[in-house]
Write a protein that holds these residues in place. Structure first.
Motif, mmCIF file in Angstrom:
data_model
loop_
_atom_site.group_PDB
_atom_site.id
_atom_site.type_symbol
_atom_site.label_atom_id
_atom_site.label_comp_id
_atom_site.label_asym_id
_atom_site.label_seq_id
_atom_site.Cartn_x
_atom_site.Cartn_y
_atom_site.Cartn_z
ATOM 1 N N PHE A 1 0.871 -1.299 0.105
ATOM 2 C CA PHE A 1 0.055 0.073 0.010
ATOM 3 C C PHE A 1 1.054 1.161 -0.130
ATOM 4 O O PHE A 1 0.400 2.371 -0.519
ATOM 5 N N HIS A 2 1.932 1.172 0.546
ATOM 6 C CA HIS A 2 3.057 2.122 0.757
ATOM 7 C C HIS A 2 4.130 2.447 -0.631
ATOM 8 O O HIS A 2 4.847 3.400 -0.471
ATOM 9 N N THR A 3 4.082 1.620 -1.546
ATOM 10 C CA THR A 3 4.795 1.695 -2.560
ATOM 11 C C THR A 3 4.241 2.725 -3.540
ATOM 12 O O THR A 3 3.294 2.847 -3.898
ATOM 13 N N ARG A 4 5.177 3.506 -4.087
ATOM 14 C CA ARG A 4 4.888 4.703 -4.756
ATOM 15 C C ARG A 4 5.875 4.786 -6.027
ATOM 16 O O ARG A 4 7.003 4.366 -5.898
ATOM 17 N N ASP A 5 5.522 5.571 -7.079
ATOM 18 C CA ASP A 5 6.396 5.851 -8.294
ATOM 19 C C ASP A 5 7.268 6.751 -7.721
ATOM 20 O O ASP A 5 7.140 7.687 -6.886
ATOM 21 N N GLY A 6 8.612 6.505 -8.185
ATOM 22 C CA GLY A 6 9.609 7.509 -7.849
ATOM 23 C C GLY A 6 10.826 7.625 -8.888
ATOM 24 O O GLY A 6 10.543 6.756 -10.138
ATOM 25 N N ASP A 7 11.645 8.587 -8.868
ATOM 26 C CA ASP A 7 12.714 8.565 -9.654
ATOM 27 C C ASP A 7 13.898 7.851 -9.094
ATOM 28 O O ASP A 7 14.402 7.817 -8.037
ATOM 29 N N PHE A 8 14.741 6.985 -10.084
ATOM 30 C CA PHE A 8 16.168 6.715 -9.580
ATOM 31 C C PHE A 8 17.110 7.444 -10.689
ATOM 32 O O PHE A 8 16.845 7.260 -11.817
ATOM 33 N N SER B 1 17.476 9.857 -15.327
ATOM 34 C CA SER B 1 16.831 9.210 -14.211
ATOM 35 C C SER B 1 15.695 8.221 -14.763
ATOM 36 O O SER B 1 15.531 8.345 -16.197
ATOM 37 N N VAL B 2 15.280 7.287 -14.364
ATOM 38 C CA VAL B 2 14.278 6.235 -14.581
ATOM 39 C C VAL B 2 13.232 6.252 -13.631
ATOM 40 O O VAL B 2 13.330 6.341 -12.507
ATOM 41 N N LYS B 3 12.038 5.841 -14.100
ATOM 42 C CA LYS B 3 11.053 5.643 -13.168
ATOM 43 C C LYS B 3 11.103 4.309 -12.567
ATOM 44 O O LYS B 3 11.166 3.282 -13.278
ATOM 45 N N VAL B 4 10.910 4.024 -11.125
ATOM 46 C CA VAL B 4 10.809 2.900 -10.466
ATOM 47 C C VAL B 4 9.782 2.817 -9.386
ATOM 48 O O VAL B 4 9.112 4.022 -9.183
ATOM 49 N N LYS B 5 9.331 1.653 -8.969
ATOM 50 C CA LYS B 5 8.430 1.475 -7.804
ATOM 51 C C LYS B 5 9.233 1.659 -6.393
ATOM 52 O O LYS B 5 10.174 0.549 -6.049
ATOM 53 N N LEU B 6 9.079 2.499 -5.734
ATOM 54 C CA LEU B 6 9.764 2.791 -4.306
ATOM 55 C C LEU B 6 8.914 2.129 -3.263
ATOM 56 O O LEU B 6 7.819 2.522 -2.862
ATOM 57 N N MET B 7 9.470 0.970 -2.513
ATOM 58 C CA MET B 7 8.788 0.478 -1.223
ATOM 59 C C MET B 7 9.256 1.343 -0.129
ATOM 60 O O MET B 7 10.354 1.971 -0.155
ATOM 61 N N HIS B 8 8.396 1.482 0.942
ATOM 62 C CA HIS B 8 8.863 2.135 2.141
ATOM 63 C C HIS B 8 8.423 1.485 3.356
ATOM 64 O O HIS B 8 7.620 0.679 3.327
ATOM 65 N N GLN B 9 9.476 1.693 4.324
ATOM 66 C CA GLN B 9 9.122 1.286 5.685
ATOM 67 C C GLN B 9 9.592 2.286 6.432
ATOM 68 O O GLN B 9 10.607 3.082 6.331
ATOM 69 N N ASN B 10 9.014 2.338 7.710
ATOM 70 C CA ASN B 10 9.323 3.208 8.814
ATOM 71 C C ASN B 10 9.480 2.376 10.142
ATOM 72 O O ASN B 10 8.502 2.279 10.875
ATOM 73 N N LYS B 11 10.834 1.785 10.285
ATOM 74 C CA LYS B 11 10.854 0.766 11.330
ATOM 75 C C LYS B 11 12.234 0.972 11.868
ATOM 76 O O LYS B 11 13.437 1.808 11.255
ATOM 77 N N ASN B 12 12.647 0.225 12.956
ATOM 78 C CA ASN B 12 14.087 -0.048 13.412
ATOM 79 C C ASN B 12 14.878 -0.985 12.431
ATOM 80 O O ASN B 12 14.451 -1.958 12.205
#
Length: 446
Positions: free
Chosen positions: A247-254, A261-272
């Motif tokens: 649900f937190h994966t978003r389009d982003g630039d690499f 740059s190229v378009k990628v799917k960026l996964m996200h976590q906010n943890k230790n």
């Protein structure tokens, strides 16, 4: 990984058991003999586990340091980083992904049949120091590694194995056959290399099965004079210890460089995570563990410092990172990607000083009766997929961070949106299963 061995004089003969002298045998070998060694580095789909082992020099438990597989780990790490730098120098702007353990296992298996200077060159190229490690210990070390990696009770799916496809006209020497069977658990398969298309189908079916469909049609064709194919495969599928939420994966630039740059799917976590900021090398190191006893390191150099970090890739550097990890909260952004790479290991090894085994002077007289062999080709292929659930093989992206100057600063954001390094490490054996650099996560194959 594919290695082909020719007859030392470019010719071959029918299998013969008469007691010819070496000179007579040399004259009799009339047509090329090929020895294909297929080294497959494959997939990791994963999640993490407990605390990672150190390289052997960091272990203090009495007796553990003398175990052959523990003594072998520093040599295998030295070889991995030496080969990585050779690939980097040849392909400076390409994705890199390979299994150093697969390559070293296959070539070390070959040393069982190598003699004289051919054997010495292979030992040196594979970073084995025979003043610290005896030949018997080397093979016992790989034997133990194979046992540990193939433990059916592992939480992560990990398997590694070897096979010899041998022409039915060739008779292997018993000592060589015993060695590859006892130390490397190699399957010996009698094959009809007089029918190359049939042999190709047989080998490709084996590879596809052992790699769970990740590597297909590896062998396109075989020379009619091929007499042996050796395969090493490694397969890893691991689930992240803490999966990313799609649900937190978003389009982003690499960012490939300052302008592209190229378009990628960026996964996200906010943890230790276990995190280390290496100020000397100007990079961030994040450990993302898999379920079970395998972990991954993602290394994000600051902009413009990739070569500096690559040049410093040594087992001592990784040990320093391990000792310096601190558990802390971060905002982590990591791209989804799928990358495959193929390498001509023969070319790479020759540039690393391993030349004789590929020449007419090769001494592989311990492999087969009545045949003078040399390696004529060596190929390695590896593939990796990184998703929200885990990893199939490995890759890493560079990260950006936020400064922390407040008394209660927000967690830094580490975004792998530029070239990065990735390692997949087995914590039981300290084995570097996969090593790679991701410069373009949108590129499918180099």
């Amino acid at each position: 990984m594919e290695i082909l061995l020719d007859a030392a004089n470019g010719q071959s003969s029918e299998t013969c058991t008469l007691p010819y002298s070496f000179t007579e045998l040399f004259r009799m070998v009339k047509s090329a003999l090929y020895f294909c060694l297929l080294l497959l580095g494959l997939q990791a789909q994963g999640q993490q586990q407990e605390q990672i082992h150190h390289f052997p020099e960091d272990q203090s438990q009495a007796g553990v340091e003398n175990l052959p597989y523990v003594k072998l780990a520093p040599s295998n790490a030295d070889f991995a980083f030496k080969l990585y730098k050779q690939i980097r120098d040849e392909l400076p702007n390409s994705n890199i992904f390979f299994s150093p353990l697969s390559i070293s296992t296959a070539f070390t298996m070959l040393t069982l049949g190598a003699r004289s200077n051919t054997l010495r060159e292979l030992h040196k190229g594979l970073a084995f120091n025979l003043t610290q490690l005896e030949e018997q210990e080397i093979h016992e070390g790989f034997q133990h590694i194979l046992r540990l990696l193939n433990d059916p009770h592992r939480e992560a799916q990990l398997s590694m194995g070897n096979a010899l496809f041998v022409d039915n006209r060739v008779e292997l020497l018993q000592n060589f056959l015993d060695g590859v069977t006892n130390f490397y658990y190699a399957e010996a398969v009698s094959s009809n290399f007089q029918n190359p298309p049939e042999a190709v189908r047989e080998i490709n079916k084996y590879v596809e099965t052992k790699t769970h469909g990740k590597i297909v049609d590896l062998v396109k064709s075989l020379d009619p004079e091929t007499v042996m194919v050796i395969i090493n495969y490694i397969f890893f599928r691991g689930s992240w210890e803490r999966p990313f939420n799609s649900f937190h994966t978003r389009d982003g630039d690499f960012f490939l460089d300052a302008k592209n740059s190229v378009k990628v799917k960026l996964m996200h976590q906010n943890k230790n995570f276990n995190v280390h900021r290496d100020e000397k090398l100007s990079c961030w190191v994040v450990e993302i563990p898999y379920k079970g006893n395998v972990t991954s390191f993602f290394v994000l150099p600051d902009e413009g410092t990739m070569k500096q970090v690559e040049d410093a890739l040594l087992k001592e550097t990784v040990s320093d990172w391990l000792r310096s990890f601190k558990k802390r909260e971060i905002y982590l952004d990591l791209p989804k990607f799928s990358v495959s790479s193929s390498y001509d290991i023969k070319s790479l090894f020759k540039k690393m000083g391993v030349t004789e085994v590929f020449s007419g002077q090769a001494d592989l007289s311990g492999v087969a009766k009545s045949h003078l062999l040399k390696v004529s080709e060596a190929i390695h292929k590896a593939t990796v997929d990184v998703t929200e659930n885990g990893t199939e093989a490995a890759a890493v992206t560079l990260m950006e961070i936020m400064t922390m100057s407040l008394p209660f600063p927000p967690p830094p954001r580490i975004t792998f949106n530029r070239p990065f390094l990735m390692m997949i490490i087995d914590k039981t054996t300290d084995g570097l299963l996969f090593l790679g650099k991701i410069v373009n996560p949108a590129a499918k194959e180099d």
